[in-house]
Write an enzyme that holds these catalytic residues in place. Structure first.
Site, PDB file in Angstrom:
ATOM      1  N   LEU A  65       7.599   2.736  -3.432  1.00 13.10           N
ATOM      2  CA  LEU A  65       7.905   1.372  -3.603  1.00 13.10           C
ATOM      3  C   LEU A  65       7.427   0.638  -4.916  1.00 13.10           C
ATOM      4  CD1 LEU A  65       5.736   0.027  -0.342  1.00 13.10           C
ATOM      5  CD2 LEU A  65       8.114   0.281  -0.401  1.00 13.10           C
ATOM      6  N   LYS A  66       7.907   1.339  -5.846  1.00 11.77           N
ATOM      7  CA  LYS A  66       7.813   1.057  -7.330  1.00 11.77           C
ATOM      8  C   LYS A  66       9.123   1.448  -8.032  1.00 11.77           C
ATOM      9  CE  LYS A  66       3.134   2.753  -8.480  1.00 11.77           C
ATOM     10  NZ  LYS A  66       1.981   3.837  -9.010  1.00 11.77           N
ATOM     11  N   GLY A 129     -14.447  -2.024  -0.394  1.00 10.31           N
ATOM     12  CA  GLY A 129     -15.379  -2.695   0.554  1.00 10.31           C
ATOM     13  C   GLY A 129     -14.871  -1.661   1.758  1.00 10.31           C
ATOM     14  N   HIS A 130     -16.257  -1.013   2.357  1.00  9.61           N
ATOM     15  CA  HIS A 130     -16.544  -0.650   3.286  1.00  9.61           C
ATOM     16  C   HIS A 130     -16.400  -1.392   4.682  1.00  9.61           C
ATOM     17  CE1 HIS A 130     -14.499   2.807   1.547  1.00  9.61           C
ATOM     18  NE2 HIS A 130     -15.035   2.774   0.451  1.00  9.61           N
ATOM     19  N   ASP A 131     -16.303  -0.658   5.752  1.00  9.71           N
ATOM     20  CA  ASP A 131     -17.098  -1.242   7.299  1.00  9.71           C
ATOM     21  C   ASP A 131     -18.330  -1.326   6.829  1.00  9.71           C
ATOM     22  OD1 ASP A 131     -18.694  -1.045   9.381  1.00  9.71           O
ATOM     23  OD2 ASP A 131     -16.262  -0.914  10.274  1.00  9.71           O
ATOM     24  N   ILE A 132     -19.445  -0.796   6.122  1.00 13.89           N
ATOM     25  CA  ILE A 132     -20.635  -1.164   6.116  1.00 13.89           C
ATOM     26  C   ILE A 132     -20.673  -2.889   5.016  1.00 13.89           C
ATOM     27  CG2 ILE A 132     -20.948  -0.519   3.821  1.00 13.89           C
ATOM     28  CD1 ILE A 132     -24.253   0.554   4.519  1.00 13.89           C
ATOM     29  N   ASN A 133     -19.945  -2.631   4.259  1.00 10.12           N
ATOM     30  CA  ASN A 133     -20.257  -3.979   3.604  1.00 10.12           C
ATOM     31  C   ASN A 133     -19.722  -4.859   4.517  1.00 10.12           C
ATOM     32  OD1 ASN A 133     -18.753  -1.416   1.172  1.00 10.12           O
ATOM     33  ND2 ASN A 133     -20.439  -2.640   0.962  1.00 10.12           N
ATOM     34  N   TYR A 134     -18.114  -4.852   4.907  1.00  9.99           N
ATOM     35  CA  TYR A 134     -18.108  -5.980   5.907  1.00  9.99           C
ATOM     36  C   TYR A 134     -18.849  -6.359   7.417  1.00  9.99           C
ATOM     37  CZ  TYR A 134     -14.415  -4.024   3.583  1.00  9.99           C
ATOM     38  OH  TYR A 134     -12.868  -3.334   3.310  1.00  9.99           O
ATOM     39  N   ASP A 160     -14.308  -2.119  11.423  1.00 14.19           N
ATOM     40  CA  ASP A 160     -12.673  -1.313  10.967  1.00 14.19           C
ATOM     41  C   ASP A 160     -12.106  -1.254  12.555  1.00 14.19           C
ATOM     42  OD1 ASP A 160     -13.070  -0.364   8.649  1.00 14.19           O
ATOM     43  OD2 ASP A 160     -13.268   1.512   8.973  1.00 14.19           O
TER      44      ASP A 160
END
Length: 388
Positions: A65-66, A129-134, A160
């Protein structure tokens, strides 16, 4: 492209483009695929090092896609599709020339689903971020954990999958339904922080009920009650006790030959009652307790491993699990639709990197010579025939 199944399925005929990402995006695509949609994964030229364990039954198109030619191919594919799922940080698709203003001008009926941690705007919208952050920003994490211990993230399930991939798929289904009357697509801003909070609506809105009001780990539903907890068995396994209502609690007391009064359920010291139940459950194995409670309705069940869950009689009767192409346990699709049921694709292997590039390009009316040239130029990656 050929539709996966000839069976009547709820999303049969719907064509989905899934920009390759981790966990929530593939899960969203899996839900759509198992309910009948045809899903094409748009992969990078260089293969992802982490196996896409939810790619079963999908197609894999490897694009650069570049490259302007890679972008052109994606636009052509999206023109002939119903849904685009993209999991990138806000602005990435715009920088590639593939934002909704462009793709929805190409295809006004397109459902453009943007699945991100923090949403398309706000102070955190461009942060990683990851699941714990959300889950932490949703407010839910503060409620998860044992007494006097740190909050415990629910692995990567809540954000997630529940608040992310599943709610995004629900948004896509609703947008497709609305399109049937308006003939117009729309953009879905699916934030995992908001999704986690939304799936926790009952928890948020029930805080004035007497089941809450104490610190985390001291309430009825979070490990604070002796009648809603897990207990270790003689063989190191566990039983789950959920005897909240008085009739179930009475059955629990009767089955365990405990002389306590049902009326003392909510006023007795929870710690001493937990100790009493712990001392009882440790005297028998999980299988023995399962056999005992099988005969009574006390809301007491064994804590099963994934392997045990697949073999458990109730789950076997319903066919709740199947076996994947590589012998792993895989849950079957839910919910069950009576006329147009979903079908698990776990028995099919995930697509190889670039496996369907040639087929997708042929569907877009590229000739074999053009495909070979694009492959040589690095605009696409076509899996070598010797690997087939």
């Amino acid at each position: 492209m050929q539709i996966i199944s000839d069976l009547p399925m709820a999303l049969k005929g719907i064509k989905v483009v899934e920009m390759l990402g981790l966990a929530p995006g593939p899960f969203c695509g899996m839900l759509l695929a198992e309910f009948g949609a045809t899903v094409v994964i748009v992969d990078k030229i260089e293969p992802l090092m982490i196996e896409d364990v939810l790619g079963n039954g999908k197609r894999n198109l490897a694009l650069n896609l570049k490259s302007p030619k890679g972008v052109k191919i994606l636009r052509e594919l999206v023109r002939k599709s119903d849904v685009l799922i993209e999991p990138f940080r806000p602005g990435v698709m715009e920088k590639l020339g593939l934002g909704p203003n462009i793709l929805m001008a190409d295809n006004p009926r397109l459902i453009y689903a943007r699945l991100t941690g923090y949403g398309q705007y706000g102070e955190f919208h461009k942060k990683g971020g990851h699941d714990i952050n959300y889950v932490s920003l949703s407010g839910l994490l503060s409620m998860l954990g044992r007494k006097n211990l740190n909050p415990m993230p629910p692995i990567n399930y809540a954000a997630d999958f529940a608040g992310g991939g599943m709610l995004c798929a629900m948004g896509i289904a609703m947008a497709l339904f609305e399109r049937s009357s308006s003939n117009k697509g729309q953009i879905i801003d699916s934030s995992m922080v908001e999704g986690t909070a939304y799936t926790s609506s009952w928890i948020f809105r029930s805080q004035k009920l007497p089941i809450w009001g104490k610190d985390a780990g001291e309430n009825i539903l979070d490990g604070g009650a002796h009648f809603y907890n897990t207990y270790k068995t003689k063989d190191g396994e566990y039983m789950a006790v959920g005897s909240i209502e008085p009739k179930f609690y009475a059955e629990l007391l009767s089955t365990l030959n405990i002389k306590n009064s049902v009326n003392d359920q909510f006023i007795s010291d929870p710690e001493s009652q937990k100790e009493m139940l712990s001392n009882l459950f440790i005297t028998r194995t999980k299988a023995e307790w399962d056999k005992i409670f099988e005969q009574v309705d006390a809301c007491v069940t064994p804590v099963l491993t994934t392997e045990e869950a697949a073999a458990y009689p109730h789950n076997k009767t319903r066919g709740s699990f199947t076996v994947s192409y590589d012998g792993k346990i895989a849950p079957t699709p839910a919910p069950r639709l009576s006329r147009t049921p979903a079908s698990s694709l776990a028995s099919q292997r995930p697509p190889r990197h670039g496996e369907h590039t040639e087929a997708v390009l042929s569907y877009l009316n590229y000739s074999p010579a053009e495909i070979a040239k694009l492959n040589k130029e690095g605009a696409v990656y076509v899996e070598a025939k010797s690997n087939l």
